[in-house]
Design an enzyme around this catalytic site. Structure first.
Site, PDB file in Angstrom:
ATOM      1  N   HIS A   1       0.862  -1.188   0.000  1.00 34.68           N
ATOM      2  CA  HIS A   1       0.000   0.000   0.000  1.00 34.68           C
ATOM      3  C   HIS A   1       0.893   1.231   0.000  1.00 34.68           C
ATOM      4  CE1 HIS A   1      -3.077   2.895   1.026  1.00 34.68           C
ATOM      5  NE2 HIS A   1      -4.001   1.958   0.926  1.00 34.68           N
TER       6      HIS A   1
ATOM      7  N   GLU B   1      -9.424 -12.958   1.712  1.00 33.78           N
ATOM      8  CA  GLU B   1      -8.007 -12.817   1.376  1.00 33.78           C
ATOM      9  C   GLU B   1      -7.292 -14.162   1.342  1.00 33.78           C
ATOM     10  OE1 GLU B   1      -4.100 -10.094   2.567  1.00 33.78           O
ATOM     11  OE2 GLU B   1      -5.978  -9.829   3.670  1.00 33.78           O
TER      12      GLU B   1
ATOM     13  N   ARG C   1      -2.432   0.863  -7.030  1.00 33.87           N
ATOM     14  CA  ARG C   1      -1.501   0.867  -5.897  1.00 33.87           C
ATOM     15  C   ARG C   1      -0.082   0.470  -6.259  1.00 33.87           C
ATOM     16  NH1 ARG C   1      -5.626  -1.525  -1.251  1.00 33.87           N
ATOM     17  NH2 ARG C   1      -6.727   0.457  -0.936  1.00 33.87           N
TER      18      ARG C   1
ATOM     19  N   THR D   1      -5.695   5.383   4.629  1.00 32.57           N
ATOM     20  CA  THR D   1      -6.540   4.909   3.536  1.00 32.57           C
ATOM     21  C   THR D   1      -6.304   5.641   2.218  1.00 32.57           C
ATOM     22  OG1 THR D   1      -8.816   4.633   2.766  1.00 32.57           O
ATOM     23  CG2 THR D   1      -8.414   6.452   4.263  1.00 32.57           C
TER      24      THR D   1
END
Length: 630
Positions: free
Chosen positions: A281, A426, A325, A293
């Site tokens: 991220h 996930e 990302r 975020t």
């Protein structure tokens, strides 16, 4: 080592009669004895067992209970402490509340974001189901942020476009301020409480119970409160155990994200798919790793280097700070490498929110303002936040089809379903994220595929169906391994082996990779695994033994780490989050295929299966590969 896979060979164990005072009335208990100890084993029988109680696990459990299945949900921590709670930005769905939208545009963005490694049938299913999933959550009571006319508020997020990339920025991310995961988890837990799901809280799932024909018959788990072992027999077992971010030194993941379900599958002789694709991220707080975020950039936040330049305009002229990302993380890393980082060591980047109106920060990003104050010591209304790319998500996992059924290679069939076993969230690799996940597609993934698992069970089974009995020896090898591990008396504490593994992964399987770093990484991670043979456990008890639990979690992490490193070394191209400096281009001819990593005799074996380029039906045509530009 004491166990390489579920089929590890150990001497048979003597069995005696016994009972457990803590066992449910409906469960049968007995004793298993090893050379050093006796273990109380309690048997349970359910129509379905869900392992994990985050968003995917809870949504699966809700669906199963609604369909009338007698359902158990096993979780190693209280459901509302699951890592879904940390998701901030939102959930993507083409609701069209801010601008015109279409699920096909969402599908195009997801395929492009995946760098054409995503399975297009699964992506179509997820994007088409997305509006329905969000409305369902609204009906459950999820407190979404609202527009002035009362519709669900949707913000801009990275990699999202209108009209198949030709219509500008999409506003597709439905959110509850910057605490969407928190709101979702509590909402789903409340729903689960309405139904007849039986929760087994603080039970640690150890291994799958597989029969001789390769059918999953349930799981064996340790009750951490009283030290009893529990065999859960079920027609269908759904793994929703999350990712393995804690294999890395710096991660936004909770310390509980240790890839337990992945490792259970690998030990059962089944493959893990695409583990080389690890998402960094762009905005983890420098020094702390806490997540800021993507919604902060969706609301207008800007990344700047030491020269005060909005550098993303150079790397992604159209999307700028809202490129996908992997693109933003690489761009930040290149700025730092070229000497334009900020701070005394010039080793991070600034995220500016201080140009945004304070009322926007207060209403749309209250959690971020608080997090930045606590972990970075900055007032976001006046100062920039120091940020650095941080490990955030695992695109890879347990291979499944769009129903959530676990698949494996069997002869010439790359999509052979493993009977009785499913996965979602996930932990699973459907693969809707391919080589790179789009922000706000993960909360969508967990609710869509949690529900899909429940629906598939309803299609293929009936509540109360007669089940094949477990073999008397089912789980014995796991118990013998647990006993040996509990009495391990090597020279290395768990924390030392874990830190070594995390540093190897951080240094050798990072944002940029080369043959040299990956080959070294393969050697070092193999040594880390070998050092696990010499682990020392100080606490011999079975009750609330965090030393033992962390050591089991370490084995699970090491299995994931080994497969990740070897899969990355083998993939000679750059695709999505897997960026090679020595193979800088995507190679569709050689590498448009899923990696499969098997854990056999403590070594990694690699194989490959094709990407699904087909769609489910004629509602949308597949998107052929092309250059990925933002």
């Amino acid at each position: 080592m004491w166990r390489g896979c579920v089929s590890r060979g150990l001497r048979s164990l003597s069995k005696g009669k016994g009972s457990s005072s803590s066992a449910p009335v409906s469960a049968a208990a007995r004793l298993f004895s090893t050379a050093s100890s006796s273990y109380t084993v309690v048997d349970h029988s359910y129509d379905a067992v869900v392992v994990g109680a985050g968003g995917a696990g809870l949504r699966a459990a809700i669906g199963l209970s609604e369909h009338g299945f007698n359902t158990a949900c096993i979780t190693k921590l209280f459901p509302t402490r699951s890592h879904t709670v940390a998701a901030q930005g939102g959930i993507n769905a083409a609701l069209g509340n801010m601008t015109e939208d279409d699920w096909r545009w969402h599908m195009y963005d997801t395929v492009k974001g995946s760098d054409w490694l995503g399975d297009q049938d699964s992506i179509q299913y997820m994007c088409r189901e997305a509006p329905k999933a969000v409305i369902e959550l609204e009906n459950y009571g999820l407190p979404f942020s609202r527009t002035e006319d009362g519709k669900i508020y949707q913000r801009a997020f990275g990699g999202q476009s209108l009209d198949f990339g030709k219509g500008g920025q999409a506003y597709r991310c439905a959110c509850a301020a910057d605490r969407t995961g928190h709101a979702m988890l509590h909402t789903l837990y409340g729903q689960a409480m309405k139904h007849n799901t039986q929760f087994f809280v603080e039970y640690f799932a150890l291994d799958l119970i597989m029969d001789s024909e390769g059918t999953c018959q349930g799981v064996i788990a340790l009750n951490m409160e009283d030290g009893t072992l529990h065999r859960f027999r079920a027609t269908n077992t759904i793994l929703a155990t999350g990712g393995y971010g804690r294999a890395y030194f710096s991660a936004t993941s909770a310390h509980t994200c240790t890839g337990d379900g992945n490792a259970m599958v690998a030990r059962a002789g089944l493959p893990l798919q695409d583990l080389e694709f690890v998402q960094f991220h762009p905005t983890g707080i420098y020094g702390a790793g806490c997540l800021i975020t993507e919604g902060s950039r969706g609301e207008g936040g800007i990344l700047r280097n030491s020269e005060g330049e909005r550098f993303m305009e150079r790397y992604a002229p159209t999307a700028k700070d809202l490129a996908s990302r992997d693109v933003v993380s690489r761009s930040m890393t290149m700025e730092i490498r070229e000497g334009r980082g900020v701070g005394p060591l010039k080793d991070h980047i600034y995220l500016h929110l201080n140009h945004l109106p304070p009322e926007v920060l207060k209403e749309r990003l209250p959690g971020i303002s608080e997090t930045a104050a606590i972990f970075a010591g900055v007032d976001v209304t006046k100062e920039p936040i120091p940020v650095l790319p941080t490990v955030h998500y695992n695109m890879g996992g347990i291979p499944t089809n769009y129903h959530g059924e676990v698949v494996t290679m069997k002869g010439d069939n790359p999509d052979s379903v493993v009977p009785g076993l499913m996965a979602a969230g996930e932990a699973a690799c459907a693969s809707v994220h391919g080589a790179n996940r789009l922000g706000a597609n993960s909360l969508l993934d967990i609710v869509v595929f949690g529900r899909a698992c429940a629906n598939r069970v309803a299609e293929t089974a009936k509540p109360g169906e007669k089940q094949k009995p477990l073999q008397k020896s089912a789980g014995e090898k796991t118990i013998a391994w647990l006993d040996k591990l509990r009495n391990a008396n090597g020279s290395l504490p768990t924390s030392k082996i874990r830190l070594n593994m995390q540093r190897v992964m951080q240094n050798n399987a990072a944002v940029f990779r080369t043959q040299e770093t990956l080959e070294e990484g393969c050697k070092l991670i193999t040594k880390a695994w070998e050092s696990y043979h010499d682990v020392k456990i100080s606490d011999r008890s079975l009750i609330w033994n965090s030393d033992l639990i962390e050591t089991i979690e370490l084995e699970n992490l090491l299995i994931n780490a080994c497969i990740t490193m070897h899969s990355a070394e083998a993939r000679k191209e750059s695709r999505g989050a897997h960026a090679r400096e020595d193979f800088t281009k995507r190679d569709d001819e050689q590498w448009m295929k899923h990696s499969l990593g098997y854990w056999e005799n403590e070594k990694v074996r690699l194989a490959y299966r094709p990407v699904h380029m087909n769609t489910l039906d004629s509602e949308v045509e597949s998107f052929p590969p092309k250059a990925r530009v933002y």
